[in-house]
Design a protein around this motif. Structure first.
Motif, PDB file in Angstrom:
ATOM      1  N   LEU A 289     -39.263  -5.370  -0.614  1.00  0.00           N
ATOM      2  CA  LEU A 289     -40.145  -5.358  -1.776  1.00  0.00           C
ATOM      3  C   LEU A 289     -39.803  -4.089  -2.536  1.00  0.00           C
ATOM      4  O   LEU A 289     -39.823  -2.994  -1.966  1.00  0.00           O
ATOM      5  CB  LEU A 289     -41.612  -5.341  -1.361  1.00  0.00           C
ATOM      6  CG  LEU A 289     -42.100  -6.517  -0.520  1.00  0.00           C
ATOM      7  CD1 LEU A 289     -43.586  -6.366  -0.223  1.00  0.00           C
ATOM      8  CD2 LEU A 289     -41.814  -7.834  -1.196  1.00  0.00           C
ATOM      9  N   VAL A 290     -39.452  -4.257  -3.802  1.00  0.00           N
ATOM     10  CA  VAL A 290     -39.092  -3.132  -4.659  1.00  0.00           C
ATOM     11  C   VAL A 290     -40.149  -3.044  -5.751  1.00  0.00           C
ATOM     12  O   VAL A 290     -40.456  -4.033  -6.421  1.00  0.00           O
ATOM     13  CB  VAL A 290     -37.681  -3.327  -5.271  1.00  0.00           C
ATOM     14  CG1 VAL A 290     -37.330  -2.159  -6.174  1.00  0.00           C
ATOM     15  CG2 VAL A 290     -36.634  -3.480  -4.165  1.00  0.00           C
ATOM     16  N   GLY A 291     -40.716  -1.861  -5.903  1.00  0.00           N
ATOM     17  CA  GLY A 291     -41.775  -1.656  -6.886  1.00  0.00           C
ATOM     18  C   GLY A 291     -41.244  -1.569  -8.301  1.00  0.00           C
ATOM     19  O   GLY A 291     -40.033  -1.498  -8.536  1.00  0.00           O
ATOM     20  N   PRO A 292     -42.151  -1.556  -9.275  1.00  0.00           N
ATOM     21  CA  PRO A 292     -41.762  -1.497 -10.686  1.00  0.00           C
ATOM     22  C   PRO A 292     -40.948  -0.251 -11.037  1.00  0.00           C
ATOM     23  O   PRO A 292     -40.215  -0.242 -12.020  1.00  0.00           O
ATOM     24  CB  PRO A 292     -43.088  -1.493 -11.445  1.00  0.00           C
ATOM     25  CG  PRO A 292     -44.145  -1.817 -10.464  1.00  0.00           C
ATOM     26  CD  PRO A 292     -43.594  -1.607  -9.093  1.00  0.00           C
ATOM     27  N   ASP A 293     -41.061   0.794 -10.192  1.00  0.00           N
ATOM     28  CA  ASP A 293     -40.327   2.042 -10.426  1.00  0.00           C
ATOM     29  C   ASP A 293     -38.948   2.034  -9.776  1.00  0.00           C
ATOM     30  O   ASP A 293     -38.218   3.032  -9.841  1.00  0.00           O
ATOM     31  CB  ASP A 293     -41.132   3.229  -9.904  1.00  0.00           C
ATOM     32  CG  ASP A 293     -41.415   3.145  -8.405  1.00  0.00           C
ATOM     33  OD1 ASP A 293     -41.070   2.126  -7.759  1.00  0.00           O
ATOM     34  OD2 ASP A 293     -41.983   4.115  -7.868  1.00  0.00           O
ATOM     35  N   GLY A 294     -38.574   0.909  -9.124  1.00  0.00           N
ATOM     36  CA  GLY A 294     -37.265   0.816  -8.491  1.00  0.00           C
ATOM     37  C   GLY A 294     -37.209   1.396  -7.094  1.00  0.00           C
ATOM     38  O   GLY A 294     -36.139   1.533  -6.513  1.00  0.00           O
ATOM     39  N   ARG A 295     -38.371   1.734  -6.528  1.00  0.00           N
ATOM     40  CA  ARG A 295     -38.401   2.279  -5.166  1.00  0.00           C
ATOM     41  C   ARG A 295     -38.786   1.187  -4.163  1.00  0.00           C
ATOM     42  O   ARG A 295     -39.556   0.280  -4.484  1.00  0.00           O
ATOM     43  CB  ARG A 295     -39.401   3.433  -5.063  1.00  0.00           C
ATOM     44  CG  ARG A 295     -38.975   4.616  -5.917  1.00  0.00           C
ATOM     45  CD  ARG A 295     -39.546   5.926  -5.382  1.00  0.00           C
ATOM     46  NE  ARG A 295     -38.928   7.046  -6.056  1.00  0.00           N
ATOM     47  CZ  ARG A 295     -37.796   7.629  -5.680  1.00  0.00           C
ATOM     48  NH1 ARG A 295     -37.163   7.208  -4.620  1.00  0.00           N
ATOM     49  NH2 ARG A 295     -37.290   8.637  -6.354  1.00  0.00           N
ATOM     50  N   VAL A 296     -38.253   1.319  -2.957  1.00  0.00           N
ATOM     51  CA  VAL A 296     -38.549   0.375  -1.886  1.00  0.00           C
ATOM     52  C   VAL A 296     -40.004   0.557  -1.453  1.00  0.00           C
ATOM     53  O   VAL A 296     -40.436   1.668  -1.136  1.00  0.00           O
ATOM     54  CB  VAL A 296     -37.598   0.592  -0.686  1.00  0.00           C
ATOM     55  CG1 VAL A 296     -37.985  -0.304   0.487  1.00  0.00           C
ATOM     56  CG2 VAL A 296     -36.150   0.352  -1.095  1.00  0.00           C
ATOM     57  N   VAL A 297     -40.758  -0.541  -1.472  1.00  0.00           N
ATOM     58  CA  VAL A 297     -42.143  -0.537  -1.021  1.00  0.00           C
ATOM     59  C   VAL A 297     -42.191  -0.972   0.444  1.00  0.00           C
ATOM     60  O   VAL A 297     -42.945  -0.436   1.243  1.00  0.00           O
ATOM     61  CB  VAL A 297     -43.006  -1.486  -1.887  1.00  0.00           C
ATOM     62  CG1 VAL A 297     -44.421  -1.607  -1.348  1.00  0.00           C
ATOM     63  CG2 VAL A 297     -43.012  -1.023  -3.330  1.00  0.00           C
ATOM     64  N   LYS A 298     -41.354  -1.962   0.789  1.00  0.00           N
ATOM     65  CA  LYS A 298     -41.302  -2.476   2.152  1.00  0.00           C
ATOM     66  C   LYS A 298     -39.874  -2.897   2.447  1.00  0.00           C
ATOM     67  O   LYS A 298     -39.215  -3.498   1.596  1.00  0.00           O
ATOM     68  CB  LYS A 298     -42.248  -3.678   2.266  1.00  0.00           C
ATOM     69  CG  LYS A 298     -42.601  -4.091   3.671  1.00  0.00           C
ATOM     70  CD  LYS A 298     -43.665  -5.179   3.656  1.00  0.00           C
ATOM     71  CE  LYS A 298     -44.961  -4.562   4.135  1.00  0.00           C
ATOM     72  NZ  LYS A 298     -45.912  -5.503   4.683  1.00  0.00           N
ATOM     73  N   ALA A 299     -39.382  -2.546   3.638  1.00  0.00           N
ATOM     74  CA  ALA A 299     -38.037  -2.925   4.088  1.00  0.00           C
ATOM     75  C   ALA A 299     -38.170  -3.648   5.426  1.00  0.00           C
ATOM     76  O   ALA A 299     -38.638  -3.072   6.396  1.00  0.00           O
ATOM     77  CB  ALA A 299     -37.159  -1.689   4.244  1.00  0.00           C
ATOM     78  N   LEU A 300     -37.794  -4.921   5.436  1.00  0.00           N
ATOM     79  CA  LEU A 300     -37.927  -5.750   6.636  1.00  0.00           C
ATOM     80  C   LEU A 300     -36.546  -6.238   7.053  1.00  0.00           C
ATOM     81  O   LEU A 300     -35.890  -6.979   6.313  1.00  0.00           O
ATOM     82  CB  LEU A 300     -38.835  -6.945   6.348  1.00  0.00           C
ATOM     83  CG  LEU A 300     -40.219  -6.597   5.781  1.00  0.00           C
ATOM     84  CD1 LEU A 300     -40.889  -7.821   5.195  1.00  0.00           C
ATOM     85  CD2 LEU A 300     -41.076  -5.968   6.863  1.00  0.00           C
ATOM     86  N   TYR A 301     -36.111  -5.845   8.236  1.00  0.00           N
ATOM     87  CA  TYR A 301     -34.802  -6.240   8.762  1.00  0.00           C
ATOM     88  C   TYR A 301     -34.986  -7.246   9.895  1.00  0.00           C
ATOM     89  O   TYR A 301     -36.011  -7.236  10.584  1.00  0.00           O
ATOM     90  CB  TYR A 301     -34.040  -5.015   9.278  1.00  0.00           C
ATOM     91  CG  TYR A 301     -33.592  -4.085   8.185  1.00  0.00           C
ATOM     92  CD1 TYR A 301     -32.403  -4.318   7.491  1.00  0.00           C
ATOM     93  CD2 TYR A 301     -34.359  -2.983   7.819  1.00  0.00           C
ATOM     94  CE1 TYR A 301     -31.978  -3.469   6.477  1.00  0.00           C
ATOM     95  CE2 TYR A 301     -33.945  -2.127   6.801  1.00  0.00           C
ATOM     96  CZ  TYR A 301     -32.760  -2.378   6.145  1.00  0.00           C
ATOM     97  OH  TYR A 301     -32.353  -1.534   5.130  1.00  0.00           O
ATOM     98  N   ASN A 302     -33.965  -8.089  10.076  1.00  0.00           N
ATOM     99  CA  ASN A 302     -33.970  -9.096  11.146  1.00  0.00           C
ATOM    100  C   ASN A 302     -35.186 -10.012  11.065  1.00  0.00           C
ATOM    101  O   ASN A 302     -35.831 -10.300  12.074  1.00  0.00           O
ATOM    102  CB  ASN A 302     -33.909  -8.416  12.530  1.00  0.00           C
ATOM    103  CG  ASN A 302     -32.633  -7.647  12.718  1.00  0.00           C
ATOM    104  OD1 ASN A 302     -31.540  -8.191  12.533  1.00  0.00           O
ATOM    105  ND2 ASN A 302     -32.750  -6.371  13.056  1.00  0.00           N
ATOM    106  N   VAL A 303     -35.499 -10.468   9.851  1.00  0.00           N
ATOM    107  CA  VAL A 303     -36.637 -11.380   9.681  1.00  0.00           C
ATOM    108  C   VAL A 303     -36.240 -12.787  10.124  1.00  0.00           C
ATOM    109  O   VAL A 303     -35.057 -13.133  10.162  1.00  0.00           O
ATOM    110  CB  VAL A 303     -37.150 -11.388   8.218  1.00  0.00           C
ATOM    111  CG1 VAL A 303     -37.612 -10.013   7.797  1.00  0.00           C
ATOM    112  CG2 VAL A 303     -36.110 -11.926   7.256  1.00  0.00           C
TER     113      VAL A 303
END
Length: 158
Positions: free
Chosen positions: A128-142
């Motif tokens: 999930l990337v916020g409106p400012d271009g920063r990662v809000v959530k990083a989910l690996y191996n989903v």
């Protein structure tokens, strides 16, 4: 397994410009000012990837209502993505990262376990990337199945 790059909440999302299923370039910066779900999947038209893409397709209204765009990225060529999008009626862009540079930069390509063996490949991941271009959530191996429903339940609103 060797240590590989992983993104974390608060990190600046790595910029990219990749061709979509029609060959048109799409950039992460096209979504600045809006939140975006960027998900990486191994291969178009495979059972797990089809299930995941159709779950995103079926949830696009809920995601949009929460302020999120969706972009899927795989190492498939644009022609294969076009067939996949048409066959499944996908309503969001699929991007082609044939050389796997963007996958690697986001930590979604590298060593992984497959049937007990260590192999190089796409690590099914969602960001999930916020409106400012920063990662809000990083989910690996989903997991391909049930992942989108879980994501919707945990979605921060923008």
């Amino acid at each position: 397994m060797t240590e590989q790059k992983r993104l974390s909440p608060g990190d600046q999302a790595p910029a990219f410009t990749l061709p979509d299923s029609t060959g048109k370039p799409v950039s992460l910066s096209d979504h600045l000012g809006r939140s975006v779900v960027v998900y990486f999947y191994p291969a178009a038209s495979t059972p797990g990837c089809t299930k995941q893409a159709c779950d995103f397709r079926d949830s696009i209204g809920d995601l949009a209502a929460s302020g999120y765009d969706v972009v899927g990225i795989s190492p498939d060529k644009p022609e294969k993505l076009a067939k996949f999008a048409e066959a499944e009626g996908l309503n969001f862009p699929l991007l082609s990262d044939v050389d796997r540079a963007v996958l690697t930069e986001w930590g979604a390509y590298g060593e992984k376990k497959n049937y007990g063996r260590t192999v190089m490949g796409v690590i099914r991941s969602t960001f999930l990337v916020g409106p400012d271009g920063r990662v809000v959530k990083a989910l690996y191996n989903v997991r391909a199945t049930g992942h989108v429903a879980k994501l919707l339940r945990e979605l921060p609103t923008s």
